[in-house]
Design a protein around this motif. Structure first.
Motif, PDB file in Angstrom:
ATOM      1  N   UNK A 183       0.831  -1.202   0.000  1.00 41.91           N
ATOM      2  CA  UNK A 183       0.000   0.000   0.000  1.00 41.91           C
ATOM      3  C   UNK A 183       0.870   1.258   0.000  1.00 41.91           C
ATOM      4  N   UNK A 184       1.928   1.242   0.793  1.00 43.02           N
ATOM      5  CA  UNK A 184       2.820   2.396   0.851  1.00 43.02           C
ATOM      6  C   UNK A 184       3.528   2.614  -0.489  1.00 43.02           C
ATOM      7  N   UNK A 185       3.917   1.531  -1.147  1.00 45.14           N
ATOM      8  CA  UNK A 185       4.545   1.671  -2.463  1.00 45.14           C
ATOM      9  C   UNK A 185       3.567   2.306  -3.448  1.00 45.14           C
ATOM     10  N   UNK A 186       2.319   1.856  -3.431  1.00 51.04           N
ATOM     11  CA  UNK A 186       1.312   2.416  -4.342  1.00 51.04           C
ATOM     12  C   UNK A 186       1.094   3.902  -4.056  1.00 51.04           C
ATOM     13  N   UNK A 187       1.089   4.261  -2.773  1.00 52.24           N
ATOM     14  CA  UNK A 187       0.914   5.674  -2.421  1.00 52.24           C
ATOM     15  C   UNK A 187       2.107   6.503  -2.896  1.00 52.24           C
ATOM     16  N   UNK A 188       3.318   5.942  -2.789  1.00 49.48           N
ATOM     17  CA  UNK A 188       4.511   6.658  -3.255  1.00 49.48           C
ATOM     18  C   UNK A 188       4.444   6.890  -4.759  1.00 49.48           C
ATOM     19  N   UNK A 189       4.004   5.898  -5.490  1.00 47.36           N
ATOM     20  CA  UNK A 189       3.870   6.053  -6.946  1.00 47.36           C
ATOM     21  C   UNK A 189       2.854   7.142  -7.287  1.00 47.36           C
ATOM     22  N   UNK A 190       1.739   7.159  -6.568  1.00 47.65           N
ATOM     23  CA  UNK A 190       0.710   8.159  -6.806  1.00 47.65           C
ATOM     24  C   UNK A 190       1.233   9.563  -6.510  1.00 47.65           C
ATOM     25  N   UNK A 191       1.942   9.731  -5.413  1.00 46.75           N
ATOM     26  CA  UNK A 191       2.506  11.036  -5.071  1.00 46.75           C
ATOM     27  C   UNK A 191       3.507  11.506  -6.121  1.00 46.75           C
ATOM     28  N   UNK A 192       4.327  10.584  -6.611  1.00 38.93           N
ATOM     29  CA  UNK A 192       5.303  10.946  -7.646  1.00 38.93           C
ATOM     30  C   UNK A 192       4.600  11.371  -8.925  1.00 38.93           C
ATOM     31  N   UNK A 193       3.513  10.680  -9.261  1.00 39.26           N
ATOM     32  CA  UNK A 193       2.776  11.033 -10.481  1.00 39.26           C
ATOM     33  C   UNK A 193       2.159  12.429 -10.371  1.00 39.26           C
ATOM     34  N   UNK A 194       1.891  12.887  -9.130  1.00 41.32           N
ATOM     35  CA  UNK A 194       1.345  14.224  -8.895  1.00 41.32           C
ATOM     36  C   UNK A 194       2.443  15.252  -8.617  1.00 41.32           C
ATOM     37  N   UNK A 195       3.722  14.809  -8.798  1.00 42.66           N
ATOM     38  CA  UNK A 195       4.891  15.663  -8.663  1.00 42.66           C
ATOM     39  C   UNK A 195       5.131  16.147  -7.229  1.00 42.66           C
ATOM     40  N   UNK A 196       4.654  15.381  -6.270  1.00 42.63           N
ATOM     41  CA  UNK A 196       4.962  15.633  -4.869  1.00 42.63           C
ATOM     42  C   UNK A 196       6.165  14.744  -4.497  1.00 42.63           C
ATOM     43  N   UNK A 197       7.325  15.146  -4.973  1.00 39.16           N
ATOM     44  CA  UNK A 197       8.464  14.235  -4.951  1.00 39.16           C
ATOM     45  C   UNK A 197       9.025  14.000  -3.551  1.00 39.16           C
ATOM     46  N   UNK A 198       9.060  15.029  -2.727  1.00 45.42           N
ATOM     47  CA  UNK A 198       9.569  14.830  -1.373  1.00 45.42           C
ATOM     48  C   UNK A 198       8.671  13.876  -0.594  1.00 45.42           C
ATOM     49  N   UNK A 199       7.352  14.050  -0.727  1.00 37.51           N
ATOM     50  CA  UNK A 199       6.418  13.144  -0.048  1.00 37.51           C
ATOM     51  C   UNK A 199       6.509  11.729  -0.622  1.00 37.51           C
ATOM     52  N   UNK A 200       6.742  11.648  -1.942  1.00 35.27           N
ATOM     53  CA  UNK A 200       6.896  10.324  -2.565  1.00 35.27           C
ATOM     54  C   UNK A 200       8.119   9.606  -1.999  1.00 35.27           C
ATOM     55  N   UNK A 201       9.183  10.358  -1.800  1.00 35.17           N
ATOM     56  CA  UNK A 201      10.385   9.767  -1.197  1.00 35.17           C
ATOM     57  C   UNK A 201      10.098   9.251   0.204  1.00 35.17           C
ATOM     58  N   UNK A 202       9.348  10.030   0.978  1.00 36.31           N
ATOM     59  CA  UNK A 202       9.007   9.612   2.344  1.00 36.31           C
ATOM     60  C   UNK A 202       8.212   8.309   2.327  1.00 36.31           C
ATOM     61  N   UNK A 203       7.219   8.215   1.464  1.00 37.51           N
ATOM     62  CA  UNK A 203       6.398   7.007   1.404  1.00 37.51           C
ATOM     63  C   UNK A 203       7.190   5.822   0.871  1.00 37.51           C
ATOM     64  N   UNK A 204       8.068   6.057  -0.078  1.00 40.59           N
ATOM     65  CA  UNK A 204       8.914   4.972  -0.578  1.00 40.59           C
ATOM     66  C   UNK A 204       9.827   4.450   0.528  1.00 40.59           C
ATOM     67  N   UNK A 205      10.340   5.377   1.353  1.00 38.17           N
ATOM     68  CA  UNK A 205      11.171   4.953   2.480  1.00 38.17           C
ATOM     69  C   UNK A 205      10.386   4.114   3.476  1.00 38.17           C
ATOM     70  N   UNK A 206       9.136   4.513   3.733  1.00 41.04           N
ATOM     71  CA  UNK A 206       8.288   3.731   4.641  1.00 41.04           C
ATOM     72  C   UNK A 206       7.965   2.367   4.041  1.00 41.04           C
ATOM     73  N   UNK A 207       7.723   2.328   2.740  1.00 38.46           N
ATOM     74  CA  UNK A 207       7.462   1.046   2.074  1.00 38.46           C
ATOM     75  C   UNK A 207       8.675   0.125   2.178  1.00 38.46           C
ATOM     76  N   UNK A 208       9.875   0.702   1.993  1.00 34.92           N
ATOM     77  CA  UNK A 208      11.108  -0.086   2.096  1.00 34.92           C
ATOM     78  C   UNK A 208      11.275  -0.656   3.498  1.00 34.92           C
ATOM     79  N   UNK A 209      11.032   0.182   4.512  1.00 34.59           N
ATOM     80  CA  UNK A 209      11.177  -0.267   5.890  1.00 34.59           C
ATOM     81  C   UNK A 209      10.167  -1.361   6.223  1.00 34.59           C
TER      82      UNK A 209
END
Length: 559
Positions: A183-209
Motif C-alpha cells: 500500500x505504501x509503495x502504491x501511495x509513493x507512486x501516486x505522489x510521484x505522479x502528482x509531482x509531490x516528490x519529497x512526499x513520494x520519497x518519504x512514502x517509498x522509504x516507509x514502504x522499504x522499511x
C-alpha cells in the motif's frame, strides 16, 4: 586561487555551488556572503544538531544530528541571501550560529558533513542540492521507487514479496507487514505522479522499511544456537549502560557477548599484569560491569583480548620500556611495529598471564583470542628473532634476513619456528585456564584461509582445533558476497573438525557492510552447514538501534 577562479566562472555562467566550511575570498561575492569568525565548541555537545528554519529547505528533516567541534561562520549580504538552518546544542537550545546560508548562486555549510545520523544526513544533503537544482527531487524519487526491494539479498520488491508469502504461511504479522508495504509503495507512486516528490520519497522509504520488517518477521528461528556479537569497545554501546545494551541482546534472542577488554598493552579493568586505562578510575571495572549485566540477562561473556597489538591506549612509558628492552616487532626492512614480538619469552609470558588473570578474577564463560598471529608475512625480523632462531635451531644465518625469506635456504624452518610461538601461547592459555576453571571455553577469532595463513601470519588454527586447545573457532568471514561466504564456511567446518565453527559475519566491518537482509542471508548459510552458531561484528550504536531489533523479529527470536 585557480580553483576559486574556475568556480567563479562556473557560477557566473549559471552554475550552483555548495561550499563547506571555508569560503575562499574570491567566492564570497559570488555566493553573496561576508566572512564571519571561527567558532570552537565551548563544551562537548555545543554543536549537536542542525535545524532548518521553517520551510527554508524543502524536504529537509526537522533536525539532523551532527557533533561538530568547530565551525567557520559566514553571514548573508543584506538583501542578497538568508540563513536557512541553524546550529543547536545537545540540550535543544539554539546556539545563535548559522549552519546553512543560501543565496541564488549557492549554499554555504559552516562545517563539513560528518557520517553521524546517516539516514537523515542523506536526506539533508538531498534537500541542499534540491534547493539548488529542484529537478533532482524528481530523479531521487524515481530512483527510490526503482530501488525498492532487499538489496542485501539481491531481491526486487516483487521477488521479496513472493518469498515472504512462501515463508510466512502461518505468520500473519509478516503477511500484514507485506500488505502494508504494498500500500505504501502504491501511495509513493501516486505522489510521484502528482509531482509531490519529497512526499513520494518519504512514502517509498516507509514502504522499504515495512518490506524489510515483513522479511525479518518471515524468518524462522533455530533454538539452541550460539548467537553472539563482538563488541570492540570495552565500554559497550555508546550512550548505554552494559545492563541496557545486554538487555537488548537478550530480548532479541542473542546468547553471548564477546567484549574487547584487553590489548597487548592496556587493560580496561584493574589489572596487575597490564597497564590500566585511566578510564577505569572514571568509569569502573568494565569486565565486572559487563559480567554483572550478562548474568542478569542470561548471556554468556567470552572476554576478548587483542593479542600482541599494543593498542592506541597503551601508555607511552610502557611502549618506551618495550622499545628499550627489544620487545617490539620489526619488519624485514627494519621498520618498528607496535606489537609485542612473539619470540621474546617475556612477551609470551605477558600474553599468557594477562588472560589467566581474567580467568582467575572474573566469573566469565570464556577467553577469546584475537590478533593471535603476526601482523603479516613481513614480521617479525627484530634482532632478537634472529638470535633466538639461531639458538633454537642451530642454524647459522649468513645473509639476514634473505636466508629466511621466500626462496631462502631455511625459509621453511623459519616459518615453523615463527609459528610455534603463537601456538605456544594458545596451548598454555588453554591448558592453564582449564586447570583453573574446567568449564571455561577457549576460542579464537581467526583469519579465514588456514592453509595460507598458517605460514603468512603464523596462525595454525586447524592444529589448535585438532589438539583440543579451542572449544570453538570464529573465522572472520567478512564479505558482501554470499557465495564467497558459503565457500569459506564449507571449507572451515572441515578444518575445524569436531570443534564448533561459528563463522564471523561482518555487518559493520570495513570490507562488508551487509545490512539486515545481508546478515540474515549469511545466518541462513551457517544453518545450512550446521555450524551451531555465528558471531556478528560489531555491537555498536547502529546495530543496537536498528539491526538487533530486526533480527529479533524472526531469525533470532526467542520463540
Amino acid at each position: 586561487e585557480a580553483a576559486a577562479e574556475a568556480l567563479t566562472c562556473y557560477a557566473q555562467a549559471g552554475g550552483k555551488l555548495l561550499v563547506c566550511y571555508t569560503v575562499p575570498e574570491k567566492l564570497r561575492a559570488v555566493l553573496k556572503v561576508q566572512p564571519g569568525r571561527h567558532v570552537r565548541e565551548t563544551r562537548p555537545g555545543f554543536f549537536a544538531s542542525i535545524r532548518p528554519r521553517g520551510g527554508a529547505l524543502a524536504g529537509a528533516p526537522a533536525q539532523v544530528g551532527q557533533r561538530s567541534w568547530n565551525i567557520q561562520t559566514v553571514q548573508p549580504l543584506p538583501g542578497a541571501g538568508s540563513v536557512l538552518a541553524e546550529w543547536f546544542d545537545n540540550h535543544g537550545q539554539a546556539t545563535g550560529h548559522p549552519a546553512v546560508v543560501g543565496s541564488t548562486n549557492g549554499l554555504v555549510f559552516t562545517h563539513v558533513l560528518l557520517g553521524d545520523d546517516f539516514t537523515r544526513k542523506a536526506r539533508f544533503l538531498l534537500a541542499l542540492v534540491g534547493y539548488l537544482a529542484p529537478e533532482l527531487w524528481e530523479m531521487a524519487a524515481k530512483a527510490s521507487l526503482d530501488r525498492l526491494g532487499l538489496a542485501g539479498s539481491g531481491r526486487s520488491f516483487d521477488q521479496a514479496s513472493a518469498t515472504i508469502t512462501q515463508l510466512a504461511t502461518h505468520r500473519t504479522q509478516a503477511l500484514d507487514a507485506l500488505a502494508q508495504a504494498r500500500r505504501l509503495r502504491d501511495q509513493a507512486r501516486e505522489l510521484a505522479s502528482r509531482r509531490h516528490f519529497a512526499q513520494a520519497l518519504d512514502q517509498a522509504g516507509r514502504a522499504q522499511q515495512r518490506l524489510l520488517e515483513a522479511w525479518c518477521l518471515a524468518q524462522p528461528s533455530l533454538p539452541g544456537e550460539f548467537r553472539a556479537f563482538w563488541c570492540h569497545s570495552a565500554f559497550g554501546v555508546q550512550g548505554l549502560s552494559w545492563d541496557e545494551a545486554l538487555g537488548r541482546l537478550a530480548t532479541n534472542g542473542f546468547t553471548a557477548i564477546l567484549p574487547n577488554m584487553l590489548w597487548g598493552g592496556v587493560a580496561f579493568y584493574p589489572s596487575k599484569v597490564l597497564p590500566v586505562s585511566p578510564e577505569v578510575a572514571k568509569r569502573g571495572d568494565q569486565i565486572a560491569l559487563c559480567v554483572a549485566a550478562a548474568k542478569k540477562h542470561g548471556l554468556q561473556v567470552h572476554v576478548w583480548k587483542v593479542n600482541w597489538n599494543l593498542g592506541h591506549a597503551a601508555p607511552r612509558e610502557f611502549v618506551e620500556h618495550l622499545r628499550r628492552t627489544g620487545r617490539l616487532q620489526t619488519s624485514s626492512r627494519g621498520k618498528e611495529e607496535l606489537w609485542l614480538c612473539p619470540s621474546h619469552p617475556d612477551n609470551r609470558r605477558l600474553e599468557i598471564e594477562s588472560m589467566l588473570e581474567v580467568a582467575r578474577n572474573y566469573d566469565v564463560d570464556g577467553l577469546h583470542f584475537d590478533y593471535i598471529r603476526y601482523p603479516d608475512s613481513d614480521h617479525c625480523f627484530c634482532a632478537g628473532c634472529r638470535e633466538r632462531f639461531q639458538q633454537s635451531t642451530g642454524i647459522r644465518l649468513v645473509n639476514w634476513p634473505r636466508d629466511v625469506l621466500a626462496e631462502g635456504p631455511v625459509q621453511q624452518a623459519w616459518l615453523d619456528w615463527r609459528r610455534s610461538h603463537i601456538t605456544a601461547v594458545v596451548r598454555a592459555v588453554a591448558e592453564q585456564a582449564r586447570a583453573l576453571k574446567p568449564r571455561l571455553k577457549i576460542s579464537a577469532a581467526v583469519f579465514r584461509n588456514w592453509p595460507v595463513d598458517r605460514d603468512g601470519v603464523g596462525q595454525d588454527w586447524k592444529l589448535w582445533c585438532e589438539r583440543g586447545w579451542l572449544d570453538f573457532v570464529c573465522p572472520m568471514d567478512y564479505t558482501r558476497s554470499h557465495r564467497q561466504f558459503e565457500n569459506m564456511v564449507a571449507r572451515q567446518v572441515e578444518w575445524a573438525g569436531r570443534v564448533p565453527c561459528y563463522p564471523g559475519i561482518g555487518e559493520s566491518a570495513s570490507s562488508s557492510r551487509l545490512g539486515p537482509e545481508g546478515v540474515i542471508e549469511q545466518i541462513q548459510i551457517t544453518r545450512r552447514y550446521r555450524t551451531g552458531g555465528f558471531v556478528i561484528f560489531n555491537y555498536g550504536v547502529a546495530e543496537e538501534a536498528e539491526l538487533v531489533p530486526l533480527l529479533g523479529l524472526g531469525i533470532t527470536a526467542s520463540r
